[in-house]
Design a protein around this motif. Structure first.
Motif, PDB file in Angstrom:
ATOM      1  N   GLN A   1       0.832  -1.199   0.000  1.00 56.18           N
ATOM      2  CA  GLN A   1       0.000   0.000   0.000  1.00 56.18           C
ATOM      3  C   GLN A   1       0.866   1.247   0.000  1.00 56.18           C
ATOM      4  O   GLN A   1       1.992   1.248   0.496  1.00 56.18           O
ATOM      5  CB  GLN A   1      -0.917   0.012   1.229  1.00 56.18           C
ATOM      6  N   ARG A   2       0.312   2.331  -0.563  1.00 58.65           N
ATOM      7  CA  ARG A   2       1.019   3.597  -0.597  1.00 58.65           C
ATOM      8  C   ARG A   2       0.091   4.704  -0.111  1.00 58.65           C
ATOM      9  O   ARG A   2      -1.123   4.633  -0.305  1.00 58.65           O
ATOM     10  CB  ARG A   2       1.506   3.902  -2.019  1.00 58.65           C
ATOM     11  N   THR A   3       0.666   5.692   0.517  1.00 57.51           N
ATOM     12  CA  THR A   3      -0.115   6.832   1.000  1.00 57.51           C
ATOM     13  C   THR A   3      -0.306   7.816  -0.137  1.00 57.51           C
ATOM     14  O   THR A   3       0.655   8.230  -0.785  1.00 57.51           O
ATOM     15  CB  THR A   3       0.599   7.514   2.178  1.00 57.51           C
ATOM     16  N   PHE A   4      -1.562   8.208  -0.371  1.00 57.92           N
ATOM     17  CA  PHE A   4      -1.902   9.084  -1.488  1.00 57.92           C
ATOM     18  C   PHE A   4      -2.454  10.398  -0.952  1.00 57.92           C
ATOM     19  O   PHE A   4      -3.490  10.417  -0.285  1.00 57.92           O
ATOM     20  CB  PHE A   4      -2.933   8.396  -2.390  1.00 57.92           C
ATOM     21  N   PHE A   5      -1.754  11.487  -1.214  1.00 53.89           N
ATOM     22  CA  PHE A   5      -2.210  12.822  -0.829  1.00 53.89           C
ATOM     23  C   PHE A   5      -3.019  13.412  -1.983  1.00 53.89           C
ATOM     24  O   PHE A   5      -2.504  13.567  -3.095  1.00 53.89           O
ATOM     25  CB  PHE A   5      -1.010  13.739  -0.535  1.00 53.89           C
ATOM     26  N   GLN A   6      -4.260  13.765  -1.707  1.00 52.01           N
ATOM     27  CA  GLN A   6      -5.124  14.332  -2.737  1.00 52.01           C
ATOM     28  C   GLN A   6      -5.316  15.826  -2.518  1.00 52.01           C
ATOM     29  O   GLN A   6      -5.366  16.296  -1.387  1.00 52.01           O
ATOM     30  CB  GLN A   6      -6.490  13.643  -2.725  1.00 52.01           C
TER      31      GLN A   6
ATOM     32  N   ALA B   1       2.470  25.325 -10.363  1.00 46.55           N
ATOM     33  CA  ALA B   1       3.369  25.869  -9.351  1.00 46.55           C
ATOM     34  C   ALA B   1       2.856  25.561  -7.947  1.00 46.55           C
ATOM     35  O   ALA B   1       3.630  25.246  -7.037  1.00 46.55           O
ATOM     36  CB  ALA B   1       3.517  27.381  -9.537  1.00 46.55           C
ATOM     37  N   GLN B   2       1.540  25.633  -7.770  1.00 46.20           N
ATOM     38  CA  GLN B   2       0.939  25.329  -6.473  1.00 46.20           C
ATOM     39  C   GLN B   2       1.056  23.838  -6.165  1.00 46.20           C
ATOM     40  O   GLN B   2       1.344  23.456  -5.019  1.00 46.20           O
ATOM     41  CB  GLN B   2      -0.516  25.792  -6.465  1.00 46.20           C
ATOM     42  N   GLU B   3       0.830  23.006  -7.163  1.00 45.17           N
ATOM     43  CA  GLU B   3       1.019  21.562  -6.982  1.00 45.17           C
ATOM     44  C   GLU B   3       2.445  21.260  -6.540  1.00 45.17           C
ATOM     45  O   GLU B   3       2.676  20.484  -5.592  1.00 45.17           O
ATOM     46  CB  GLU B   3       0.726  20.819  -8.292  1.00 45.17           C
ATOM     47  N   ASN B   4       3.410  21.863  -7.223  1.00 42.06           N
ATOM     48  CA  ASN B   4       4.820  21.603  -6.917  1.00 42.06           C
ATOM     49  C   ASN B   4       5.173  22.084  -5.512  1.00 42.06           C
ATOM     50  O   ASN B   4       5.928  21.422  -4.784  1.00 42.06           O
ATOM     51  CB  ASN B   4       5.731  22.282  -7.940  1.00 42.06           C
ATOM     52  N   TYR B   5       4.612  23.239  -5.113  1.00 39.92           N
ATOM     53  CA  TYR B   5       4.933  23.780  -3.794  1.00 39.92           C
ATOM     54  C   TYR B   5       4.481  22.828  -2.685  1.00 39.92           C
ATOM     55  O   TYR B   5       5.267  22.467  -1.810  1.00 39.92           O
ATOM     56  CB  TYR B   5       4.283  25.154  -3.585  1.00 39.92           C
ATOM     57  N   ILE B   6       3.209  22.418  -2.711  1.00 36.99           N
ATOM     58  CA  ILE B   6       2.690  21.602  -1.617  1.00 36.99           C
ATOM     59  C   ILE B   6       3.268  20.188  -1.665  1.00 36.99           C
ATOM     60  O   ILE B   6       3.505  19.559  -0.631  1.00 36.99           O
ATOM     61  CB  ILE B   6       1.142  21.596  -1.602  1.00 36.99           C
ATOM     62  N   ASN B   7       3.531  19.675  -2.876  1.00 40.13           N
ATOM     63  CA  ASN B   7       4.165  18.367  -3.024  1.00 40.13           C
ATOM     64  C   ASN B   7       5.578  18.398  -2.428  1.00 40.13           C
ATOM     65  O   ASN B   7       5.966  17.505  -1.654  1.00 40.13           O
ATOM     66  CB  ASN B   7       4.214  17.996  -4.512  1.00 40.13           C
ATOM     67  N   ASP B   8       6.349  19.438  -2.758  1.00 34.42           N
ATOM     68  CA  ASP B   8       7.712  19.552  -2.235  1.00 34.42           C
ATOM     69  C   ASP B   8       7.711  19.717  -0.718  1.00 34.42           C
ATOM     70  O   ASP B   8       8.603  19.194  -0.027  1.00 34.42           O
ATOM     71  CB  ASP B   8       8.430  20.749  -2.880  1.00 34.42           C
ATOM     72  N   TYR B   9       6.720  20.433  -0.187  1.00 31.78           N
ATOM     73  CA  TYR B   9       6.646  20.648   1.264  1.00 31.78           C
ATOM     74  C   TYR B   9       6.461  19.309   1.987  1.00 31.78           C
ATOM     75  O   TYR B   9       7.140  19.019   2.978  1.00 31.78           O
ATOM     76  CB  TYR B   9       5.478  21.578   1.589  1.00 31.78           C
ATOM     77  N   ILE B  10       5.546  18.482   1.474  1.00 32.40           N
ATOM     78  CA  ILE B  10       5.314  17.164   2.086  1.00 32.40           C
ATOM     79  C   ILE B  10       6.543  16.271   1.915  1.00 32.40           C
ATOM     80  O   ILE B  10       6.946  15.545   2.836  1.00 32.40           O
ATOM     81  CB  ILE B  10       4.069  16.502   1.482  1.00 32.40           C
ATOM     82  N   ASP B  11       7.146  16.309   0.725  1.00 35.60           N
ATOM     83  CA  ASP B  11       8.359  15.508   0.490  1.00 35.60           C
ATOM     84  C   ASP B  11       9.470  15.883   1.470  1.00 35.60           C
ATOM     85  O   ASP B  11      10.154  15.011   2.034  1.00 35.60           O
ATOM     86  CB  ASP B  11       8.855  15.699  -0.945  1.00 35.60           C
ATOM     87  N   ASP B  12       9.665  17.183   1.678  1.00 37.20           N
ATOM     88  CA  ASP B  12      10.709  17.642   2.596  1.00 37.20           C
ATOM     89  C   ASP B  12      10.431  17.170   4.022  1.00 37.20           C
ATOM     90  O   ASP B  12      11.356  16.755   4.741  1.00 37.20           O
ATOM     91  CB  ASP B  12      10.804  19.174   2.568  1.00 37.20           C
TER      92      ASP B  12
END
Length: 301
Positions: free
Chosen positions: A224-229, A241-252
């Motif tokens: 299973q994998r965790t999926f952020f929607q 740009a907004q997608e990349n910002y919030i995705n990078d924040y969670i990744d970090d």
């Protein structure tokens, strides 16, 4: 002492007993919510245009299905809600959208809740106490910045009685719900790019199924994998740009939690998440024995 034979006979009697019989609602101390669809079956999606009336004679008063005048009467959009519950439970849950006569969103106050147009009718089918969700939300509301407010109602669809339901606020950006900044859909840089956002952990079968996967498995080696929607802005409204910002924040944040410096006094996890609300969330879900906790129907902002 209860013998195995006694238990076996008890189960046999249970199996031979009809599981459900039609019930009639004569009156209730709870508000009575009517949905009229002209006999059309409520679909999974899209929302069906219907009429809703809500009868509430006030504290200490009995409510009857044919009491005039109703506390609310108007048009609504309605569809089935849920994934597993929709497939397995006889008592369906529904998403409601209060509308005007032209089918446009109409903000209204229902049973004293702040005016909005998006609502949930939760059918507590697997919870025989009917109280678990309401109690968890009530505790959450008392210790966290926000938790959905609820009201118990008796639900009738096309004059047939469907039982006790929980009228619940839908989680969304709103001054009376999740009070975060409104994100301009054209913003691509600067401080305004930082929020607000609402993310949801859920199955990919939901209404908003666009997002990104976590970098790490919830359990090492898990299939299973965790999926952020993206919940706010909606997938159709959020720009790259907004997608990349919030995705990078969670990744970090995930990389930090997996590192040896996750509890560093200067740059630890507490710099990127609100510790108090995470603790509150954990306590409430453990207290409620929520089987979906940490993996489904979970919102972060």
């Amino acid at each position: 002492m209860i013998s195995g034979r006694t238990i076996g006979l008890w189960w046999l009697g249970l199996l031979l007993t009809p599981l459900a019989t039609a019930q009639q609602l004569e009156s209730s101390n709870l508000p009575i919510l009517h949905i009229y669809t002209d006999g059309v079956t409520i679909p999974d999606e899209p929302k069906l245009m219907a009429t809703m009336t809500l009868i509430d004679n006030g504290p200490g008063q009995r409510n009857h299905p044919d009491d005039p005048p109703p506390d609310y009467e108007g048009r609504v959009g309605i569809e089935k809600r849920g994934s597993t519950s929709q497939q397995l439970y006889d008592k369906k849950s529904y998403a409601l959208e209060t509308r005007d006569e032209f089918g446009e969103n109409r903000n209204v106050s229902l049973l004293g809740l702040p005016a909005e147009n998006d609502w949930v009718l939760h059918g507590p089918y697997s919870d025989k106490s009917l109280l678990r969700n309401a109690l968890a939300y009530l505790i959450g509301e008392s210790i966290m910045p926000y938790a959905p407010r609820t009201r118990f109602v008796e639900l009738m669809i096309n004059d047939s009685y469907w039982g006790i339901y929980l009228l619940t606020e839908k989680i969304k950006r709103d001054q009376n719900r999740v009070a975060i900044s409104k994100l301009d859909p054209t913003v691509e840089s600067g401080d305004e790019l930082t929020g607000g956002y609402i993310l949801k952990l859920d199955k990919e079968t939901g209404a908003a199924s666009d997002g990104f996967f976590a970098l790490f498995d919830p359990i090492p080696g898990s299939f299973q994998r965790t999926f952020f929607q993206y919940h706010y802005p909606k997938p159709a409204d959020i720009n790259l740009a907004q997608e990349n910002y919030i995705n990078d924040y969670i990744d970090d944040l995930e990389r930090l939690l997996q590192s040896d410096d996750y509890a560093d006094s200067l740059h630890g996890y507490w710099q990127q998440l609100d510790v108090a609300t995470f603790i509150d969330y954990l306590l409430i879900n453990e207290l409620a024995i929520n089987v979906d906790a940490y993996r489904l129907s979970t919102y972060l902002y």
